[in-house]
Write a protein that holds these residues in place. Structure first.
Motif, PDB file in Angstrom:
ATOM      1  N   THR A  64      30.092  54.720 -24.739  1.00 35.66           N
ATOM      2  CA  THR A  64      30.110  54.321 -23.334  1.00 35.66           C
ATOM      3  C   THR A  64      31.300  55.021 -22.710  1.00 35.66           C
ATOM      4  O   THR A  64      32.434  54.854 -23.162  1.00 35.66           O
ATOM      5  N   VAL A  65      31.026  55.833 -21.696  1.00 33.35           N
ATOM      6  CA  VAL A  65      32.061  56.612 -21.018  1.00 33.35           C
ATOM      7  C   VAL A  65      32.337  55.982 -19.660  1.00 33.35           C
ATOM      8  O   VAL A  65      31.404  55.647 -18.926  1.00 33.35           O
ATOM      9  N   GLY A  66      33.606  55.828 -19.327  1.00 36.51           N
ATOM     10  CA  GLY A  66      34.006  55.352 -18.001  1.00 36.51           C
ATOM     11  C   GLY A  66      34.087  56.531 -17.054  1.00 36.51           C
ATOM     12  O   GLY A  66      35.110  57.202 -16.983  1.00 36.51           O
ATOM     13  N   VAL A  67      32.988  56.798 -16.351  1.00 35.83           N
ATOM     14  CA  VAL A  67      32.921  57.953 -15.450  1.00 35.83           C
ATOM     15  C   VAL A  67      33.336  57.508 -14.050  1.00 35.83           C
ATOM     16  O   VAL A  67      32.759  56.564 -13.498  1.00 35.83           O
ATOM     17  N   PRO A  68      34.333  58.164 -13.467  1.00 40.10           N
ATOM     18  CA  PRO A  68      34.772  57.791 -12.117  1.00 40.10           C
ATOM     19  C   PRO A  68      33.669  58.009 -11.086  1.00 40.10           C
ATOM     20  O   PRO A  68      32.850  58.922 -11.210  1.00 40.10           O
ATOM     21  N   ASP A  69      33.678  57.159 -10.068  1.00 41.66           N
ATOM     22  CA  ASP A  69      32.787  57.336  -8.923  1.00 41.66           C
ATOM     23  C   ASP A  69      33.142  58.669  -8.263  1.00 41.66           C
ATOM     24  O   ASP A  69      34.327  59.011  -8.161  1.00 41.66           O
ATOM     25  N   LEU A  70      32.145  59.399  -7.817  1.00 42.94           N
ATOM     26  CA  LEU A  70      32.382  60.710  -7.207  1.00 42.94           C
ATOM     27  C   LEU A  70      33.216  60.631  -5.923  1.00 42.94           C
ATOM     28  O   LEU A  70      33.930  61.567  -5.594  1.00 42.94           O
ATOM     29  N   HIS A  71      33.122  59.508  -5.194  1.00 45.13           N
ATOM     30  CA  HIS A  71      33.819  59.388  -3.909  1.00 45.13           C
ATOM     31  C   HIS A  71      35.057  58.503  -3.976  1.00 45.13           C
ATOM     32  O   HIS A  71      35.931  58.598  -3.122  1.00 45.13           O
ATOM     33  N   ASP A  72      35.132  57.640  -4.995  1.00 48.36           N
ATOM     34  CA  ASP A  72      36.286  56.756  -5.180  1.00 48.36           C
ATOM     35  C   ASP A  72      36.665  56.758  -6.653  1.00 48.36           C
ATOM     36  O   ASP A  72      36.182  55.942  -7.427  1.00 48.36           O
ATOM     37  N   PRO A  73      37.521  57.704  -7.077  1.00 47.89           N
ATOM     38  CA  PRO A  73      37.841  57.851  -8.495  1.00 47.89           C
ATOM     39  C   PRO A  73      38.571  56.657  -9.117  1.00 47.89           C
ATOM     40  O   PRO A  73      38.753  56.614 -10.322  1.00 47.89           O
ATOM     41  N   THR A  74      38.953  55.663  -8.302  1.00 50.21           N
ATOM     42  CA  THR A  74      39.574  54.469  -8.874  1.00 50.21           C
ATOM     43  C   THR A  74      38.514  53.514  -9.438  1.00 50.21           C
ATOM     44  O   THR A  74      38.841  52.596 -10.171  1.00 50.21           O
ATOM     45  N   ARG A  75      37.250  53.735  -9.078  1.00 53.43           N
ATOM     46  CA  ARG A  75      36.142  52.916  -9.588  1.00 53.43           C
ATOM     47  C   ARG A  75      35.447  53.664 -10.721  1.00 53.43           C
ATOM     48  O   ARG A  75      35.101  54.828 -10.581  1.00 53.43           O
ATOM     49  N   LEU A  76      35.263  52.974 -11.858  1.00 54.99           N
ATOM     50  CA  LEU A  76      34.602  53.581 -13.009  1.00 54.99           C
ATOM     51  C   LEU A  76      33.205  53.005 -13.181  1.00 54.99           C
ATOM     52  O   LEU A  76      32.978  51.822 -12.956  1.00 54.99           O
ATOM     53  N   GLN A  77      32.301  53.874 -13.591  1.00 54.54           N
ATOM     54  CA  GLN A  77      30.939  53.456 -13.907  1.00 54.54           C
ATOM     55  C   GLN A  77      30.745  53.622 -15.409  1.00 54.54           C
ATOM     56  O   GLN A  77      31.047  54.682 -15.965  1.00 54.54           O
ATOM     57  N   ALA A  78      30.247  52.591 -16.070  1.00 56.23           N
ATOM     58  CA  ALA A  78      29.980  52.661 -17.508  1.00 56.23           C
ATOM     59  C   ALA A  78      28.705  53.466 -17.744  1.00 56.23           C
ATOM     60  O   ALA A  78      27.636  53.093 -17.268  1.00 56.23           O
ATOM     61  N   VAL A  79      28.846  54.588 -18.439  1.00 60.32           N
ATOM     62  CA  VAL A  79      27.714  55.463 -18.723  1.00 60.32           C
ATOM     63  C   VAL A  79      27.449  55.434 -20.226  1.00 60.32           C
ATOM     64  O   VAL A  79      28.236  55.952 -21.011  1.00 60.32           O
ATOM     65  N   PRO A  80      26.339  54.805 -20.629  1.00 62.34           N
ATOM     66  CA  PRO A  80      26.020  54.726 -22.059  1.00 62.34           C
ATOM     67  C   PRO A  80      25.217  55.929 -22.528  1.00 62.34           C
ATOM     68  O   PRO A  80      24.502  56.560 -21.751  1.00 62.34           O
ATOM     69  N   GLY A  81      25.345  56.235 -23.801  1.00 65.64           N
ATOM     70  CA  GLY A  81      24.574  57.307 -24.415  1.00 65.64           C
ATOM     71  C   GLY A  81      24.794  57.295 -25.913  1.00 65.64           C
ATOM     72  O   GLY A  81      25.435  56.391 -26.459  1.00 65.64           O
TER      73      GLY A  81
END
Length: 122
Positions: A64-81
């Protein structure tokens, strides 16, 4: 690490250029064992990781990678793979892991492509 393609003829050539990032991630080793790692670079087919301990080469692991939001890098999105570890080497006081995407959902793939475009062109 350069944010552009590696020099042609390099023994470290890859199919795609890698781009430097510093994102948090977590590997699932199974049996409830989770390992915190840092993503140090990304490409469309894989990623480079930094870890405090060695992991088995060729292991297939959930990530699970914490990928920053493209417009607000302080917000992370959990990206599973799922990744397959291609190499594990000691570098200084840390382990460097090279991983290829084994499974990655289409929404996650699109988000990573958008990040790669942003890193490539600014």
């Amino acid at each position: 690490m350069s944010t552009g393609p590696l020099a042609q003829g390099s023994i470290d050539n890859r199919r795609e250029p890698r781009y430097t990032v510093n994102w948090p991630a977590r590997l699932d080793l199974g049996n409830g064992q989770l390992v915190e790692v840092k993503v140090r670079d990304i490409s469309e087919s894989g990623l480079g990781l930094r870890c405090e301990r060695p992991l088995p080469e060729h292991a297939r692991l959930k990530i699970t990678v914490g990928v920053p939001d493209l417009h607000d890098p302080t917000r992370l999105q959990a990206v599973p793979g799922t990744v397959k570890l291609v190499f594990v080497v000691m570098s200084g006081h840390e382990w460097r892991l090279g991983a290829q995407w084994a499974e990655l959902g289409e929404p996650a793939r699109q988000l990573l492509k958008q990040w790669i475009t942003k890193l490539r062109f600014g």
